[in-house]
Design an enzyme around this catalytic site. Structure first.
Site, PDB file in Angstrom:
ATOM      1  N   GLY A  72       6.831   4.166   4.249  1.00 52.77           N
ATOM      2  CA  GLY A  72       7.328   4.784   3.020  1.00 52.77           C
ATOM      3  C   GLY A  72       7.492   6.289   3.148  1.00 52.77           C
ATOM      4  N   ASN A 153       1.923   4.513  -7.861  1.00 44.53           N
ATOM      5  CA  ASN A 153       0.875   3.836  -7.089  1.00 44.53           C
ATOM      6  C   ASN A 153      -0.523   4.035  -7.671  1.00 44.53           C
ATOM      7  OD1 ASN A 153       1.660   6.521  -6.097  1.00 44.53           O
ATOM      8  ND2 ASN A 153      -0.080   6.298  -4.729  1.00 44.53           N
ATOM      9  N   GLN A 181       5.898   0.499  -4.098  1.00 43.43           N
ATOM     10  CA  GLN A 181       4.975  -0.385  -4.820  1.00 43.43           C
ATOM     11  C   GLN A 181       5.675  -1.568  -5.497  1.00 43.43           C
ATOM     12  OE1 GLN A 181       1.644  -0.329  -4.861  1.00 43.43           O
ATOM     13  NE2 GLN A 181       1.352   1.584  -3.753  1.00 43.43           N
ATOM     14  N   HIS A 203       3.425  -2.737   4.617  1.00 40.47           N
ATOM     15  CA  HIS A 203       1.996  -3.031   4.425  1.00 40.47           C
ATOM     16  C   HIS A 203       1.577  -3.164   2.964  1.00 40.47           C
ATOM     17  CE1 HIS A 203       0.409   1.207   3.601  1.00 40.47           C
ATOM     18  NE2 HIS A 203       1.660   1.433   3.917  1.00 40.47           N
ATOM     19  N   THR A 239      12.808   3.216  20.704  1.00 36.25           N
ATOM     20  CA  THR A 239      12.693   1.754  20.814  1.00 36.25           C
ATOM     21  C   THR A 239      12.098   1.190  19.535  1.00 36.25           C
ATOM     22  OG1 THR A 239      12.449   1.991  23.183  1.00 36.25           O
ATOM     23  CG2 THR A 239      11.740  -0.110  22.240  1.00 36.25           C
ATOM     24  N   CYS A 328      -4.214   7.740   0.222  1.00 35.01           N
ATOM     25  CA  CYS A 328      -3.806   8.882   1.019  1.00 35.01           C
ATOM     26  C   CYS A 328      -4.516  10.148   0.546  1.00 35.01           C
ATOM     27  CB  CYS A 328      -2.300   9.070   0.909  1.00 35.01           C
ATOM     28  SG  CYS A 328      -1.429   7.533   0.662  1.00 35.01           S
TER      29      CYS A 328
HETATM   30  C1  LIG Z   1       4.424   4.928  -3.999  1.00 36.56           C
HETATM   31  C2  LIG Z   1       4.184   5.237  -2.560  1.00 36.56           C
HETATM   32  N1  LIG Z   1       5.091   5.938  -1.876  1.00 36.56           N
HETATM   33  C3  LIG Z   1       4.937   6.209  -0.580  1.00 36.56           C
HETATM   34  C4  LIG Z   1       3.827   5.799   0.104  1.00 36.56           C
HETATM   35  C5  LIG Z   1       3.688   6.117   1.563  1.00 36.56           C
HETATM   36  O1  LIG Z   1       3.871   4.953   2.320  1.00 36.56           O
HETATM   37  P1  LIG Z   1       3.358   4.868   3.847  1.00 36.56           P
HETATM   38  O2  LIG Z   1       1.885   5.030   3.808  1.00 36.56           O
HETATM   39  O3  LIG Z   1       3.828   3.536   4.317  1.00 36.56           O
HETATM   40  O4  LIG Z   1       4.012   5.979   4.586  1.00 36.56           O
HETATM   41  C6  LIG Z   1       2.828   5.079  -0.564  1.00 36.56           C
HETATM   42  C7  LIG Z   1       1.585   4.672   0.115  1.00 36.56           C
HETATM   43  O5  LIG Z   1       0.524   4.649  -0.464  1.00 36.56           O
HETATM   44  C8  LIG Z   1       3.013   4.780  -1.937  1.00 36.56           C
HETATM   45  O6  LIG Z   1       2.115   4.082  -2.627  1.00 36.56           O
END
Ligand SMILES: Cc1ncc(COP(=O)(O)O)c(C=O)c1O
Length: 376
Positions: A72, A153, A181, A203, A239, A328
């Site tokens: 993402g 999120n 999400q 994921h 790749t 995060c």
């Molecule tokens: C709404 C949203 N955007 C972007 C991301 C980032 O995705 P990734 O961790 O796959 O880079 C997340 C991950 O928590 C998310 O919940």
């Protein structure tokens, strides 16, 4: 090890066994480089193109509009960077409650003086003020990118993407939607949404980590995100993550095949947790639009005390995984930027419970008992 209760599915989800089964051959016998011209390479190339078709099908677009990325974050960065660097956007409209993958990228372009950055107002519980968005869109001679997430999120609020797509069309703005999400949790149709860019990550729907999707509308033409080989039709060299791509497509297929039954189950878990929390923790405040929000997420704030401050750690000791905000940001931010935007810096401790099809009512009962024990 004792059984863990995992209520942090907005951070990431456990990978589905069928997804692992689909990926394994590409780790063992089918390991050819998709760029190799012999048949061993061609079979992995074919697997990638088949996966692209599957993703395109579920998003109602053509395979040529789908690109595979690392997740993402990369997809959102790619959309915003391209809008500024290739498509000459000199203004970005976003909201204060976007994921940092969007916010930090937009703020970077503001910092280097390439864009004017505007934040759309938020109404109660972080609901986007669409009238303000229209005022902002009306009031500019700049070429504009609107970047707003489909579902938040942390608090689960859902954007009226069709309305935003229509507004962007009316005022000739570009529209990027972070659908990380919502992909595989709701039916999505990029034509109806009128998006120019859409981001997703495997994921979040029982697929593998480190693989993402980027939809790019056929009417926008952008430069390669990475230079080197000619992979991803010259747009992203390197790749390919073949087993990640195969796994993402399989996870998407499984999710959409069972969407109705899984979403009803998860919705009932959220509803059950909501009513239990109301009873045992009357002091809890529910964050976000609980009724119309994402059915996978329930976010509460509890008054700050020595017990609630240690709550996530104490639940963890008891084998229960919940989050204080987004995965995060945990351990980095002292207060979630999303909760701060809707509540200010108050004396409350936010906790996010996020569910998947693998969770059960019994698990909720256990978590409720533990909450009572830890907080009482
Ligand atoms: C709404 C949203 N955007 C972007 C991301 C980032 O995705 P990734 O961790 O796959 O880079 C997340 C991950 O928590 C998310 O919940």
């Amino acid at each position: 090890m004792k059984n863990r209760i995992y209520f942090d599915n907005a951070a990431t989800t456990p990978i589905h066994q069928e997804v692992i089964d689909a990926m394994l051959p590409y780790m063992i016998e089918k390991f050819g480089n998709p760029s190799s011209i012999y048949s061993f390479g061609r079979e992995t190339k074919q697997a990638i193109e088949q996966a692209r078709k599957i993703v395109a099908h579920y998003l109602n677009t053509k395979p040529a509009q789908i690109f595979f990325t690392s997740g993402g974050t990369e997809s959102s960065n790619m959309a915003i960077n391209s809008a500024v660097e290739e498509l000459n956007c000199t203004r970005i409209i976003t909201s204060a409650i976007e994921h940092h993958a969007t916010l930090y990228c937009a703020q970077y372009w503001q910092k280097v003086g390439r864009v004017q950055l505007e934040y759309v107002n938020l109404k109660e519980e972080g609901v986007i003020d669409y009238e303000h968005l229209e005022e902002l869109l009306k009031d500019s001679t700049h070429k504009t990118l609107v970047t707003l997430m489909h579902a938040n999120n942390e608090i689960g609020n859902i954007l009226d993407v069709v309305k935003v797509g229509d507004l962007c069309e009316q005022y000739s703005a570009l529209f990027h939607c972070d659908a990380v999400q919502t992909i595989a949790h709701y039916p999505l149709d990029v034509q109806q949404m009128k998006v120019h860019f859409l981001s997703g990550a495997g994921h979040k729907f029982h697929g593998p980590k480190g693989i993402g999707i980027m939809y790019i509308n056929e009417n926008v033409s952008i430069a390669p995100a990475l230079l080197g080989g000619s992979q991803e039709r010259n747009m992203r060299a390197g790749t390919e993550n073949v087993y990640g791509i195969v796994g993402l497509a399989k996870a998407l297929e499984i999710a959409y095949d069972h969407l109705e039954q899984d979403s009803l189950h998860i919705q009932s878990l959220k509803q059950y947790m909501y009513s239990k929390i109301k009873t045992i923790l009357p002091e809890a405040i529910f964050n976000g639009d609980v009724v119309n929000g994402l059915y996978t997420v329930l976010n509460i704030s509890l008054p700050k005390t020595s017990k609630t401050e240690m709550l996530i750690m104490n639940l963890d000791i008891n084998g229960i995984c919940v989050s204080g905000g987004s995965a995060c940001s945990s351990g980095v931010e002292s207060i979630s930027h999303v909760i701060a935007a809707i509540r200010g810096t108050n004396n409350m401790v936010p906790i996010r419970f996020s569910f998947s099809k693998y969770n059960t009512l019994e698990e909720i009962d256990i978590v409720i008992e533990k909450l009572k024990e830890v907080i009482a």
